[in-house]
Motif scaffolding. Structure first.
Motif, mmCIF file in Angstrom:
data_model
loop_
_atom_site.group_PDB
_atom_site.id
_atom_site.type_symbol
_atom_site.label_atom_id
_atom_site.label_comp_id
_atom_site.label_asym_id
_atom_site.label_seq_id
_atom_site.Cartn_x
_atom_site.Cartn_y
_atom_site.Cartn_z
ATOM 1 N N SER A 87 28.598 15.679 56.613
ATOM 2 C CA SER A 87 28.089 15.436 54.984
ATOM 3 C C SER A 87 29.240 15.637 54.261
ATOM 4 N N TYR A 88 30.023 16.876 54.493
ATOM 5 C CA TYR A 88 31.194 17.081 53.740
ATOM 6 C C TYR A 88 32.095 18.052 54.622
ATOM 7 N N ILE A 89 33.314 18.190 54.100
ATOM 8 C CA ILE A 89 34.151 19.097 54.704
ATOM 9 C C ILE A 89 34.896 19.892 53.570
ATOM 10 N N VAL A 90 34.952 21.324 53.707
ATOM 11 C CA VAL A 90 35.541 22.262 52.739
ATOM 12 C C VAL A 90 36.659 22.965 53.476
ATOM 13 N N ILE A 91 37.755 23.088 52.604
ATOM 14 C CA ILE A 91 38.880 23.969 53.220
ATOM 15 C C ILE A 91 38.933 25.010 52.107
ATOM 16 N N GLY A 92 39.048 26.307 52.611
ATOM 17 C CA GLY A 92 39.265 27.475 51.849
ATOM 18 C C GLY A 92 40.500 28.332 52.128
ATOM 19 N N ASP A 93 40.760 29.171 51.329
ATOM 20 C CA ASP A 93 41.983 29.987 51.785
ATOM 21 C C ASP A 93 41.516 31.373 52.135
ATOM 22 N N ASN A 94 42.472 32.207 52.377
ATOM 23 C CA ASN A 94 41.979 33.488 52.974
ATOM 24 C C ASN A 94 41.142 34.569 52.122
ATOM 25 N N LYS A 95 40.881 33.983 50.940
ATOM 26 C CA LYS A 95 40.114 34.718 50.149
ATOM 27 C C LYS A 95 38.717 34.033 49.844
ATOM 28 N N ALA A 96 38.393 33.012 50.588
ATOM 29 C CA ALA A 96 37.196 32.188 50.577
ATOM 30 C C ALA A 96 37.235 31.589 49.285
ATOM 31 N N LYS A 97 38.436 30.918 48.806
ATOM 32 C CA LYS A 97 38.185 30.333 47.769
ATOM 33 C C LYS A 97 38.648 28.810 47.976
ATOM 34 N N ARG A 98 37.755 28.055 47.589
ATOM 35 C CA ARG A 98 38.064 26.551 47.690
ATOM 36 C C ARG A 98 39.343 26.002 47.270
ATOM 37 N N LEU A 99 40.004 25.091 48.489
ATOM 38 C CA LEU A 99 41.159 24.413 48.197
ATOM 39 C C LEU A 99 40.833 23.055 48.401
ATOM 40 N N PHE A 100 39.878 22.630 49.042
ATOM 41 C CA PHE A 100 39.487 21.160 49.138
ATOM 42 C C PHE A 100 38.074 20.975 49.524
ATOM 43 N N TYR A 108 39.399 26.309 43.728
ATOM 44 C CA TYR A 108 39.875 27.695 43.464
ATOM 45 C C TYR A 108 38.585 28.522 42.970
ATOM 46 N N VAL A 109 37.410 27.988 43.317
ATOM 47 C CA VAL A 109 36.167 28.842 43.055
ATOM 48 C C VAL A 109 35.593 29.388 44.392
ATOM 49 N N PRO A 110 35.003 30.489 44.426
ATOM 50 C CA PRO A 110 34.304 30.864 45.659
ATOM 51 C C PRO A 110 33.584 29.923 46.657
ATOM 52 N N MET A 111 33.677 29.856 47.826
ATOM 53 C CA MET A 111 32.726 29.027 48.503
ATOM 54 C C MET A 111 31.635 29.840 48.787
ATOM 55 N N LEU A 112 30.369 29.031 48.394
ATOM 56 C CA LEU A 112 29.168 29.645 48.300
ATOM 57 C C LEU A 112 28.576 29.785 49.755
ATOM 58 N N GLY A 113 27.570 30.628 49.755
ATOM 59 C CA GLY A 113 26.505 30.724 51.244
ATOM 60 C C GLY A 113 26.601 32.210 51.665
ATOM 61 N N GLY A 114 27.643 32.778 51.596
ATOM 62 C CA GLY A 114 27.786 34.205 51.956
ATOM 63 C C GLY A 114 28.000 34.490 53.208
ATOM 64 N N ASP A 115 28.426 33.448 53.927
ATOM 65 C CA ASP A 115 28.960 33.657 55.333
ATOM 66 C C ASP A 115 30.119 33.508 55.696
ATOM 67 N N ASN A 116 31.135 33.814 54.713
ATOM 68 C CA ASN A 116 32.518 33.579 54.977
ATOM 69 C C ASN A 116 33.276 34.916 55.429
ATOM 70 N N GLN A 117 32.493 36.081 55.341
ATOM 71 C CA GLN A 117 33.321 37.124 55.898
ATOM 72 C C GLN A 117 33.247 37.455 57.414
#
Length: 539
Positions: A87-100, A108-117
């Protein structure tokens, strides 16, 4: 009483079967729904995780993420996304901020869901979380550079709404199958209840129970013995009178499903294969040591024989009544014959006296007195059984009345009867043979109207021989002359005499034969041993 209780048994059965089948189908459908949903989530989760891992190890993507080159990332991932079913693909950086984000969400906003750590620690995971697009099943993998450092996150997700739609599409064939199965089971339940109703003769269980109880009461109240058997001669039912006559001490429950041959010795009336397809009535036969009059009626279900019902009554009880009636009839016939003969004599004497022919009257009296006295003296001197003497005197008078001559062989003698036969049975044999001889003699105008009787116990057996100059026996009935109902006269009034003769003779361990007489008529011969089988063995 509730409305359900007022329904018929078959309707209740149909509804219960339908309810049971509905519950089973519902449980099956629920199980299939849950199992397929679980399998679908597992498969898609594994697929999302695998795609995320494959993207995370692409060298160019690792470089673009380190450089945070969003344009290059978008160009690379977009091509991959077009070939994916995610349905989608998301790419984030080492701080879990959205790059794509394939949905063009803000960067450059935080990736939602709380499952990135957990991913930033270097682990790939499968989770169900609510993101910017809604609740989704996502597989996440870390992007690790050459220095083994986590520089970003790849998240591949499937929307839960899409998964539900896919799940429903997969279950459509199963739902159609369940619907068809329900229709089939509905028809089966309907036909099954109809079949049960037919097997129960359209009766309710309460009515069947009442019939069974009534049948049991009826069977126990009937004086005749009744036995119901199946095609293998196994007992289905038996009443108290039958057990009593056959001297069976077992109760009904112990007798059911036992073979009848265990309790009744072999008899053609029951076990002869030729008797299976026809009903039989008023047959005289032996059940063990008991002489009975028996009937056999077929049990027919769906036009097929399923067994027989055998009813029987003690022949001796019937025979005693029959013999008493026969004796009374014979006494009446004898008295009527004597009266007629006496009236004829009186008329003759009256005429002679009226004509004053006294000498002829005296001679007439003397001749008839001498003839009668000779016959009476012969009978009383040669036959020592009063009942037999009375029978022969009556038959002698009857022969005179019919215009016949009953002659006795000079060698006649009878002192006693063996224990194997009663006076009543022997008189039945003698009386029936003489009556048949009289009837046959009257039918043949060419005969001399003489009937000869020979009765002697001079040897080790009683020999009875009756010969006539009558019409003889028709060739068509010679082989079946001793069967009940077989006669050359009116079958409604005759046809039992010779059957009784044969039955009583066989009971006394004797036998009967017949042959043609010369020039006309028939000779019947009966041989009855004086000693029974045990006495002969001792001798």
């Amino acid at each position: 009483m509730s409305k359900f209780g007022q329904l018929s048994f078959t309707t209740k059965l149909f509804l219960c079967l339908l309810l049971l089948l509905t519950i089973l189908l519902a449980l099956l459908q629920g199980y299939i729904w849950n199992s397929t949903e679980t399998d679908l989530y597992n498969n898609l989760g594994q697929r999302a995780q695998l795609q995320a891992r494959e993207l995370a190890v692409i060298p160019s993507l690792i470089k673009y993420v380190q450089d945070k080159d969003t344009d290059k990332i978008a160009e690379l991932v977009t091509d991959v996304f077009k070939q994916s079913d995610a349905s989608y693909i998301v790419i984030g950086d080492n701080k879990a901020k959205r790059l794509f984000h394939t949905a063009n969400s803000p960067l450059y906003v935080p990736m939602l869901g709380g499952d990135n750590q957990e991913v930033l620690k270097g682990n790939s995971i499968i989770t169900i979380r609510k993101g910017s697009l809604g609740i989704s099943l996502r597989g996440k993998a870390p992007i690790i550079n050459a220095n083994n450092q986590v520089v970003g996150i790849v998240s591949v997700g499937y929307m839960v709404d899409n998964i539900s739609q896919l799940h429903k599409e997969k279950l459509v064939p199963f739902a159609i199958f369940c619907s068809i199965l329900f229709v089939i089971l509905f028809i089966f339940s309907f036909c099954f209840t109809k079949m049960i109703k037919k097997q129960m003769f359209n009766l309710e269980p309460r009515s069947i129970a009442l019939l069974v109880k009534s049948q049991k009461s009826i069977m126990e109240s009937i004086f005749e013995g009744i036995i119901a058997i199946d095609l293998n001669y196994n007992i289905i039912n038996i009443n108290q009178s039958a057990r009593k006559m056959l001297k069976i001490t077992n109760n009904n429950k112990e007798l059911v499903n036992h073979n009848l041959c265990e309790f009744i010795k072999s008899t053609d009336f029951i076990y002869n294969s030729n008797n299976k397809t026809e009903d039989s009535h008023d047959q005289i036969c032996h059940f063990n040591d008991c002489l009975v009059i028996a009937n056999r009626i077929r049990i027919i279900v769906d036009d097929k024989i399923q067994g027989w019902v055998i009813t029987f009554r003690n022949f001796n009880e019937v025979n005693i009544l029959s013999a008493q009636l026969t004796q009374i009839k014979q006494y009446v016939d004898n008295l009527r014959a004597l009266r007629h003969e006496h009236l004829n004599w009186m008329a003759t004497l009256s005429g002679l006296i009226y004509m004053e022919r006294y000498r002829e009257a005296q001679e007439f009296i003397t001749i008839h007195s001498i003839d009668n006295q000779k016959s009476l003296d012969f009978i009383t001197q040669h036959f020592k059984i009063p009942a037999v003497c009375g029978l022969l005197i009556g038959k002698l008078s009857k022969s005179h009345e019919l215009g016949l001559q009953l002659n006795f062989d000079p060698a006649c003698q009878l002192s006693a009867l063996p224990k194997t036969i009663t006076e009543i049975e022997f008189m039945s044999i003698l009386g029936n043979l003489l009556d048949n001889a009289f009837n046959a003699s009257l039918k043949n105008p060419l005969g001399n109207k003489n009937v000869l009787l020979y009765l002697s116990d001079a040897t080790d057996e009683i020999v009875l021989e009756v010969s006539d100059q009558g019409c003889g026996i028709d060739e068509k009935i010679r082989d079946s002359i001793f069967r009940p109902g077989v006669t050359s006269q009116n079958p409604k009034e005759h046809g039992i005499g010779l059957h009784l003769v044969a039955t009583y003779t066989q009971k006394a361990n004797g036998y009967i034969t017949f042959d043609n007489n010369q020039p006309y008529g028939t000779i019947f011969s009966v041989f009855i041993p004086k000693l029974d089988e045990i006495q002969r063995d001792i001798v």
